[in-house]
Write an enzyme that holds these catalytic residues in place. Structure first.
Site, PDB file in Angstrom:
ATOM      1  N   GLU A 141     -33.452  10.791  -3.401  1.00  0.00           N
ATOM      2  CA  GLU A 141     -32.307  10.821  -4.316  1.00  0.00           C
ATOM      3  C   GLU A 141     -32.685  10.348  -5.722  1.00  0.00           C
ATOM      4  O   GLU A 141     -32.224  10.907  -6.716  1.00  0.00           O
ATOM      5  CB  GLU A 141     -31.139  10.012  -3.757  1.00  0.00           C
ATOM      6  N   HIS A 144     -34.285  13.018  -7.730  1.00  0.00           N
ATOM      7  CA  HIS A 144     -33.326  13.934  -8.355  1.00  0.00           C
ATOM      8  C   HIS A 144     -32.963  13.479  -9.768  1.00  0.00           C
ATOM      9  O   HIS A 144     -32.776  14.305 -10.666  1.00  0.00           O
ATOM     10  CB  HIS A 144     -32.028  14.019  -7.535  1.00  0.00           C
TER      11      HIS A 144
END
Length: 182
Positions: A141, A144
């Site tokens: 994550e 990202h």
């Protein structure tokens, strides 16, 4: 709020670096966190996949991620950053809501220390490892937020497979083994 679409592999926004959140308690950040939560819940209930989501996947270039692990409380992280990485690395199966039709093996650090802010702006440090595969998930994550996708971390192109092949051959031994929505 209406369900937000998830940007898919090839969308140039997914390759951009996100900006820090200046005020974690701002109403627009609370709305973003709710959008992330609603979108993740929808994908989890319809596909059986989805433990985390990052703001860039909704087209918002802010440093915000949201995790929802089965049986755990929702966990928004604002301005997360990795402070330390273990030297020991692991190879894990990875996928992404931005390209859920393909899976691959990637290399990650076994343990990391992450600093983040909560919705009040308070800072927290957390050490994560193999427990609930949090190290791998947080690295995915946080990547990202820097415009890095799991396909950039693939260890061997021969591990690339379709979702159907992954489910047939590898799902039982992966973090995605529990498919029940929560």
């Amino acid at each position: 709020m209406p369900l937000q679409p998830i940007l898919q592999l090839g969308n140039p926004i997914l390759r951009q670096k996100s900006l820090p959140v200046e005020n974690p308690s701002a109403p627009e950040i609370a709305a973003l966190i709710q959008d992330l939560a609603d979108t993740l819940a929808h994908w989890r209930s319809t596909t059986g996949y989805g433990r985390g989501i990052a703001a860039p996947q909704l087209g918002v270039l802010k440093r915000v991620i949201f995790l929802k692990l089965p049986g755990e409380k929702p966990w928004p992280l604002i301005n997360p950053e990795i402070l330390e990485r273990s030297q020991e690395r692991i190879i894990v199966w990875d996928a992404c809501l931005s390209f859920l039709s393909i899976f691959m093996q990637v290399e990650r650090h076994r343990e990391i220390i992450v600093r983040y802010q909560d919705e009040t702006g308070a800072h927290h440090d957390v050490r994560v490892g193999d427990d609930r595969n949090l190290s791998e998930l947080l690295q995915h994550e946080i990547d990202h937020l820097d415009g890095i996708l799991a396909v950039d971390r693939i260890v061997d192109i021969k591990t690339l497979c379709t979702r159907e092949e992954f489910e047939t051959r590898h799902r039982a031994g992966s973090p995605y083994a529990v498919a029940t929505p929560t």
